[in-house]
Design a protein around this motif. Sequence first.
Motif, mmCIF file in Angstrom:
data_model
loop_
_atom_site.group_PDB
_atom_site.id
_atom_site.type_symbol
_atom_site.label_atom_id
_atom_site.label_comp_id
_atom_site.label_asym_id
_atom_site.label_seq_id
_atom_site.Cartn_x
_atom_site.Cartn_y
_atom_site.Cartn_z
ATOM 1 N N TRP A 81 22.340 90.012 50.177
ATOM 2 C CA TRP A 81 22.878 91.072 51.032
ATOM 3 C C TRP A 81 23.830 91.974 50.258
ATOM 4 O O TRP A 81 23.710 93.203 50.298
ATOM 5 N N ARG A 82 24.748 91.387 49.532
ATOM 6 C CA ARG A 82 25.774 92.169 48.831
ATOM 7 C C ARG A 82 25.191 92.991 47.676
ATOM 8 O O ARG A 82 25.472 94.189 47.542
ATOM 9 N N ASN A 83 24.388 92.342 46.839
ATOM 10 C CA ASN A 83 23.926 92.995 45.599
ATOM 11 C C ASN A 83 22.771 93.962 45.820
ATOM 12 O O ASN A 83 22.675 94.978 45.127
ATOM 13 N N VAL A 84 21.901 93.639 46.772
ATOM 14 C CA VAL A 84 20.681 94.436 46.925
ATOM 15 C C VAL A 84 20.797 95.462 48.050
ATOM 16 O O VAL A 84 20.477 96.642 47.858
ATOM 17 N N PHE A 85 21.279 95.018 49.219
ATOM 18 C CA PHE A 85 21.231 95.907 50.386
ATOM 19 C C PHE A 85 22.565 96.593 50.691
ATOM 20 O O PHE A 85 22.644 97.814 50.747
ATOM 21 N N TYR A 86 23.606 95.815 50.892
ATOM 22 C CA TYR A 86 24.861 96.392 51.374
ATOM 23 C C TYR A 86 25.423 97.451 50.417
ATOM 24 O O TYR A 86 25.807 98.550 50.847
ATOM 25 N N SER A 87 25.478 97.119 49.140
ATOM 26 C CA SER A 87 26.083 98.052 48.174
ATOM 27 C C SER A 87 25.324 99.376 48.132
ATOM 28 O O SER A 87 25.933 100.458 48.099
ATOM 29 N N HIS A 88 23.988 99.309 48.162
ATOM 30 C CA HIS A 88 23.207 100.545 48.076
ATOM 31 C C HIS A 88 23.256 101.319 49.399
ATOM 32 O O HIS A 88 23.283 102.561 49.390
ATOM 33 N N VAL A 89 23.272 100.598 50.533
ATOM 34 C CA VAL A 89 23.385 101.284 51.824
ATOM 35 C C VAL A 89 24.715 102.035 51.906
ATOM 36 O O VAL A 89 24.772 103.190 52.361
ATOM 37 N N GLU A 90 25.809 101.411 51.465
ATOM 38 C CA GLU A 90 27.111 102.074 51.479
ATOM 39 C C GLU A 90 27.111 103.298 50.557
ATOM 40 O O GLU A 90 27.719 104.329 50.874
ATOM 41 N N GLU A 91 26.413 103.175 49.430
ATOM 42 C CA GLU A 91 26.312 104.298 48.511
ATOM 43 C C GLU A 91 25.584 105.466 49.172
ATOM 44 O O GLU A 91 26.013 106.631 49.061
ATOM 45 N N LEU A 92 24.483 105.170 49.876
ATOM 46 C CA LEU A 92 23.718 106.227 50.538
ATOM 47 C C LEU A 92 24.496 106.825 51.709
ATOM 48 O O LEU A 92 24.418 108.047 51.957
ATOM 49 N N ARG A 93 25.240 106.006 52.438
ATOM 50 C CA ARG A 93 26.047 106.516 53.554
ATOM 51 C C ARG A 93 27.141 107.447 53.037
ATOM 52 O O ARG A 93 27.429 108.487 53.647
ATOM 53 N N GLN A 94 27.740 107.061 51.928
ATOM 54 C CA GLN A 94 28.772 107.903 51.328
ATOM 55 C C GLN A 94 28.178 109.234 50.856
ATOM 56 O O GLN A 94 28.780 110.305 51.038
ATOM 57 N N LYS A 95 27.003 109.149 50.296
ATOM 58 C CA LYS A 95 26.314 110.363 49.830
ATOM 59 C C LYS A 95 26.003 111.279 50.999
ATOM 60 O O LYS A 95 26.162 112.516 50.904
ATOM 61 N N LEU A 96 25.578 110.710 52.117
ATOM 62 C CA LEU A 96 25.244 111.494 53.311
ATOM 63 C C LEU A 96 26.490 112.165 53.883
ATOM 64 O O LEU A 96 26.434 113.315 54.336
ATOM 65 N N ARG A 97 27.610 111.464 53.832
ATOM 66 C CA ARG A 97 28.850 112.041 54.361
ATOM 67 C C ARG A 97 29.321 113.230 53.520
ATOM 68 O O ARG A 97 29.956 114.161 54.023
ATOM 69 N N LYS A 98 29.031 113.167 52.211
ATOM 70 C CA LYS A 98 29.473 114.241 51.320
ATOM 71 C C LYS A 98 28.644 115.510 51.482
ATOM 72 O O LYS A 98 29.127 116.615 51.239
ATOM 73 N N HIS A 107 20.858 117.495 53.233
ATOM 74 C CA HIS A 107 21.291 116.551 54.267
ATOM 75 C C HIS A 107 20.106 115.755 54.802
ATOM 76 O O HIS A 107 20.188 114.524 54.982
ATOM 77 N N GLN A 108 18.986 116.442 55.019
ATOM 78 C CA GLN A 108 17.792 115.775 55.524
ATOM 79 C C GLN A 108 17.256 114.777 54.506
ATOM 80 O O GLN A 108 16.835 113.661 54.861
ATOM 81 N N ALA A 109 17.284 115.149 53.231
ATOM 82 C CA ALA A 109 16.789 114.253 52.174
ATOM 83 C C ALA A 109 17.653 112.994 52.088
ATOM 84 O O ALA A 109 17.134 111.878 51.961
ATOM 85 N N ALA A 110 18.977 113.155 52.165
ATOM 86 C CA ALA A 110 19.887 112.001 52.106
ATOM 87 C C ALA A 110 19.686 111.087 53.327
ATOM 88 O O ALA A 110 19.688 109.857 53.212
ATOM 89 N N TYR A 111 19.500 111.732 54.485
ATOM 90 C CA TYR A 111 19.292 110.965 55.720
ATOM 91 C C TYR A 111 18.000 110.155 55.657
ATOM 92 O O TYR A 111 17.965 108.962 56.006
#
Length: 798
Positions: A81-98, A107-111
């Motif tokens: 969960w930590r190494n594969v999914f959670y870290s990358h999901v948080e990275e993508l969420r942060q990217k979407l917020r920016k 925005h659509q591509a990030a989403y």
Amino acid sequence: MSTNVNEDRKRLKELLNEASDLEKELKKQEQQKRRIKNAEVAPEIEEEAEFLRNCLIDLYEEILLIDLKFASENGIEEKLWRNVFYSHVEELRQKLRKVKPERAPDHQAAYLELCRYLDLGAGFYHTIINHLKIRESIDLDRIGVEIFTKVNGEGKNGSPSSRALSKIRKKELAAECIQRCLIYLGDFARYRETVISLGEKRWEYAKQFYTKAARVYCDYGKAQGQLAVLASYSNKELDVVYWYSFSLATKQPSPIAAENLKTFYAKFQLAQANPVETVARLEIDKFTNQFLAIHRLLFDEEVEILKQKVEEIGKLKDRFELLVSSPPDNIQNLGTIFKKIIFILIFTFWDYRNGSVQARIVELRHVQLTTVSLGLGFCISVLDQLAAVFGSESDSPQQFLPNSAIECLPALILWCEYLSISIEAFLQLYTFAKTCEKDGDLLVSQFIMNVSNFVKTIVTLFNTPKVSLLLGEIKDLAEFARLSVPEDVEFLGVIPLRILQHNIKFNISKKDDIFKTRLARLFVCVKRLAEFKSFDLISINETTGQFILFDGAARKKERQRISKLMAQQLLQEQVQSLEQKLTKMEIPARLSSKPHPLDGEVPAPKLKLSTKQCVVDISVVTKHLKLVRKWITEATCTVIVPLNVIDSLDVLKKGDKQENARAREAIRFLDQQFQKRHPEIPIDEQRTNHVNNQNNLIIAQKLIEKISPWVKVEAYIDDMFDSLDPRESNNMDATINSKSRDSFNVMHIPTQYRPVLSCCLYYVHIAQLNDIILVTDDEGMAKHARIFNLPVCTPANV
């Protein structure tokens, strides 16, 4: 897992080492990606990181499916969960917020990238769940109950075999893994909802996953912690406290639940100090908000402020009473809300006695008093509704029960059951309150009033003829109360209720009898409370099964009754003493005017009575009551019951064990026998002349029929030592053998044997009755009886 264990272990270590290397490489790639800002190089690094994540997924999946125990010991699921999914999901969420919404293509591509990865993770965990369900034959709706009953209840039915234990453990490991997968699926659903920029969020999909996870494996409380997080998103304040309390009451609570609950109440207190009312609240919302305000004081242990809130606590109870008596159309989900409040109170009381504040339990008495007082006050309102309907003239009272009362009944049972298994803690509070009653403490007075009203209402309910008739249809109330009801599964595994849940028959549930089952449970709980002597408000009549309320008037009446009985007993003993003195003075007995049978009338046949007079101890009346019945029926002997035996039965009757049930049976038998006797026949005449009635073949020791003080029995040791057979002396206890007749001290004889021995010595040496035999199944009693040369035998040899 293959049949070759050694090969599997070797393969698992190789996979673990390979995964460890990939984790390090992935970490390097992510660090490098954060440092490099070249737009042309970043995609290449991202592709490499994506490749590493996919490789890790394959390795972790293989480890999980080969050996769940190995995976659990090495934290594979958490690493995945930590190494594969959670870290990358948080990275993508942060990217979407920016990315600003104005840049629609970016925005659509990030989403879409985030949604793709969420779908990838959800698909992976669904695959793992389905694989484990098929391999271990798991029904997600039943696995939680199955594991709880087998893991926690096997000891009562005998230890399972090693093969069965291995099978249970495999299912438990699979259930743990499935629960974590469901929690991760709930997290994915929650993340997806947070990125949607539309109107009101819908958390139902995530809630379904978390709720299912909580049911699959009841020992781990993270799912309940996640449900509390969801409730905070929707501003459902009661649910936040309820789910955090639930998590903290599990065997392995969420590590952040306690801190999150403190944070919530800090914000709640701030909101209370600065209220912003935008919409008019419903009455039930006002009630829950007022309850949380009081519970915050309990949670924060603000005793002095609580003492100032006595009036508000009383109003809270009154507000709930109005809700319970309101038409059901005006209130929604009252039963669910009440159940959550009762569980919060149960957790609060349990946590004070078992949690971090256990060392300060005495100084927090008022907090505990208020917690219990609140629960009792709420339950009184429900009991009033039930008592009113069952006390009416309706032929089918169940049909006329208000929906609110029916909805609140599960919570009422839950509270009463918890009190019944925490009876000692409750009675400690009650005793403390009684000692402080005259100090003018309002919280204490409120507690005592609620306890008294609770007992009064519940006695009124169970003593109504319709309830008695309804429960009378059940052959074995205690056994019937063990049938499963829905709330047993809902609160499965929480520590405060585990003792209770171990006795539930989860595999048996009668939907048509759920109301009757709950009523039976309530009766069993109240009966357990009534059987405690230190609780002086209620008792139970064992013969009729009716509860007896001891309020002020009842106590006065009971004292008068006891005084009258004692006066009658004293007068009877004085008369008997005078008769004994007259007999010793050899005053001729008066001629009896016994009527002769009329001509042609055949006299009733007389029983051939034995002259044996058997003094029985507690071991005989509890373990061999059938033999005692037989002796009386066949006139084998006269049975003499020492007062000490009657007192011991009175103490032993309270409890749920087999010996307690035997004691109650013995009490009923003795009551029946003593009530059948003819009081006009003097006791001495019954003993010496053996009146022709088998009901007189069992008699009780009188107060004067003992040697007092105990030290006087030394006078009868000399006879024993002079006449004791040396062969018998060699078989006696070493502590007795080592004493000579001059040095033996009767005060060394255990106190539990003295009353019965004193009774026997009185009959042999003072009353000089013939054929006195001590009947006992206690070897210690028999050994000490031989010190005085008293005839002794076992029940089988009478």
